[in-house]
Scaffold this motif. Sequence first.
Motif, PDB file in Angstrom:
ATOM      1  N   UNK A 127      -0.786  -6.003 -10.231  1.00  9.52           N
ATOM      2  CA  UNK A 127      -2.047  -5.637 -10.484  1.00  9.52           C
ATOM      3  C   UNK A 127      -2.165  -4.560  -9.595  1.00  9.52           C
ATOM      4  N   UNK A 128      -2.814  -3.396  -9.846  1.00  6.68           N
ATOM      5  CA  UNK A 128      -2.670  -2.283  -9.205  1.00  6.68           C
ATOM      6  C   UNK A 128      -4.303  -1.884  -8.913  1.00  6.68           C
ATOM      7  N   UNK A 129      -4.607  -1.296  -7.753  1.00  6.46           N
ATOM      8  CA  UNK A 129      -5.991  -0.912  -7.426  1.00  6.46           C
ATOM      9  C   UNK A 129      -5.917   0.368  -6.673  1.00  6.46           C
ATOM     10  N   UNK A 130      -6.801   1.146  -6.942  1.00 14.00           N
ATOM     11  CA  UNK A 130      -6.959   2.465  -6.161  1.00 14.00           C
ATOM     12  C   UNK A 130      -7.922   2.262  -5.037  1.00 14.00           C
ATOM     13  N   UNK A 131      -7.216   2.481  -3.743  1.00 21.74           N
ATOM     14  CA  UNK A 131      -7.823   2.189  -2.501  1.00 21.74           C
ATOM     15  C   UNK A 131      -7.542   3.469  -1.632  1.00 21.74           C
ATOM     16  N   UNK A 132      -8.633   3.341  -0.347  1.00 23.56           N
ATOM     17  CA  UNK A 132      -8.744   4.706   0.091  1.00 23.56           C
ATOM     18  C   UNK A 132      -8.321   3.889   1.824  1.00 23.56           C
ATOM     19  N   UNK A 133      -7.615   4.713   2.748  1.00 24.18           N
ATOM     20  CA  UNK A 133      -7.303   4.148   3.875  1.00 24.18           C
ATOM     21  C   UNK A 133      -6.744   5.224   4.933  1.00 24.18           C
ATOM     22  N   UNK A 134      -6.259   4.745   6.055  1.00 25.06           N
ATOM     23  CA  UNK A 134      -5.505   5.351   6.941  1.00 25.06           C
ATOM     24  C   UNK A 134      -4.656   4.666   7.812  1.00 25.06           C
ATOM     25  N   UNK A 135      -3.903   5.223   8.499  1.00 26.23           N
ATOM     26  CA  UNK A 135      -2.796   4.548   9.613  1.00 26.23           C
ATOM     27  C   UNK A 135      -2.685   5.420  10.434  1.00 26.23           C
ATOM     28  N   UNK A 139     -14.159  24.095   7.513  1.00 26.79           N
ATOM     29  CA  UNK A 139     -13.075  23.078   7.762  1.00 26.79           C
ATOM     30  C   UNK A 139     -13.737  21.641   7.777  1.00 26.79           C
ATOM     31  N   UNK A 140     -13.259  20.603   7.096  1.00 25.79           N
ATOM     32  CA  UNK A 140     -14.048  19.252   7.268  1.00 25.79           C
ATOM     33  C   UNK A 140     -12.568  18.381   7.187  1.00 25.79           C
ATOM     34  N   UNK A 141     -12.987  17.101   7.845  1.00 22.63           N
ATOM     35  CA  UNK A 141     -12.138  16.143   8.070  1.00 22.63           C
ATOM     36  C   UNK A 141     -12.163  15.199   7.035  1.00 22.63           C
ATOM     37  N   UNK A 142     -10.776  14.685   6.465  1.00 21.01           N
ATOM     38  CA  UNK A 142     -10.682  13.510   5.559  1.00 21.01           C
ATOM     39  C   UNK A 142      -9.936  12.469   6.185  1.00 21.01           C
ATOM     40  N   UNK A 143     -10.904  11.560   6.358  1.00 17.78           N
ATOM     41  CA  UNK A 143     -10.689  10.232   7.301  1.00 17.78           C
ATOM     42  C   UNK A 143      -9.785   9.338   6.400  1.00 17.78           C
ATOM     43  N   UNK A 144     -10.101   9.102   5.076  1.00 22.99           N
ATOM     44  CA  UNK A 144      -9.494   8.093   4.210  1.00 22.99           C
ATOM     45  C   UNK A 144      -8.780   8.816   3.122  1.00 22.99           C
ATOM     46  N   UNK A 145      -7.621   8.676   3.238  1.00 23.93           N
ATOM     47  CA  UNK A 145      -6.577   9.112   2.107  1.00 23.93           C
ATOM     48  C   UNK A 145      -6.342   8.142   0.902  1.00 23.93           C
ATOM     49  N   UNK A 146      -6.265   8.546  -0.128  1.00 23.73           N
ATOM     50  CA  UNK A 146      -6.358   8.097  -1.515  1.00 23.73           C
ATOM     51  C   UNK A 146      -4.931   7.259  -1.232  1.00 23.73           C
ATOM     52  N   UNK A 171       0.852  -1.274  -0.002  1.00 22.51           N
ATOM     53  CA  UNK A 171       0.131  -0.199  -0.189  1.00 22.51           C
ATOM     54  C   UNK A 171       1.020   1.254  -0.206  1.00 22.51           C
ATOM     55  N   UNK A 172       0.878   2.017  -0.933  1.00 26.87           N
ATOM     56  CA  UNK A 172       1.803   3.229  -1.182  1.00 26.87           C
ATOM     57  C   UNK A 172       0.999   4.366  -1.413  1.00 26.87           C
ATOM     58  N   UNK A 173       1.927   5.509  -1.621  1.00 24.56           N
ATOM     59  CA  UNK A 173       1.335   6.738  -2.035  1.00 24.56           C
ATOM     60  C   UNK A 173       0.850   6.825  -3.436  1.00 24.56           C
ATOM     61  N   UNK A 174      -0.125   7.386  -4.172  1.00 19.69           N
ATOM     62  CA  UNK A 174      -0.268   7.295  -5.456  1.00 19.69           C
ATOM     63  C   UNK A 174       0.907   7.897  -6.359  1.00 19.69           C
ATOM     64  N   UNK A 175       1.302   8.971  -5.725  1.00 15.99           N
ATOM     65  CA  UNK A 175       2.451   9.350  -6.702  1.00 15.99           C
ATOM     66  C   UNK A 175       3.597   8.749  -6.838  1.00 15.99           C
TER      67      UNK A 175
END
Length: 112
Positions: free
Chosen positions: A29-37, A50-57, A7-11
């Motif tokens: 195989x590559x899949x776009x996912x969302x998550x957080x650690x 202001x809003x919270x982004x819980x799941x990062x791409x 699981x890595x950063x998209x860029x």
Amino acid sequence: MKMVCAIIKPFKLDDVREALSGVGVQGITVTEVKGFGRQKGHTELYRGAEYVVDFLPKVKIEVAVDESVLDAVIEAISNSANTGKIGDGKIFVYALEQVIRIRTGETGAEAL
């Protein structure tokens, strides 16, 4: 045989793909996912609110490899995906019981 899941950063996807090609990996195989650690997402400002982004791409990469190249694959992913900042991702390694190529019926390492 092993299944390597990263699981890595998209860029960083192109860097990781080139590094894996350099160690002889045939396909991924590559899949776009969302998550957080540990970073737990972040806050953003949109139109003054202001809003919270819980799941990062993130990007999930899956590679089936023979055990003989496992260490080289892990090192290639680690070195190419590393930015030194929080959220760089994780690598998971699973045991792979059997691989079958559908087109030819080949099994095991020949199917990779």
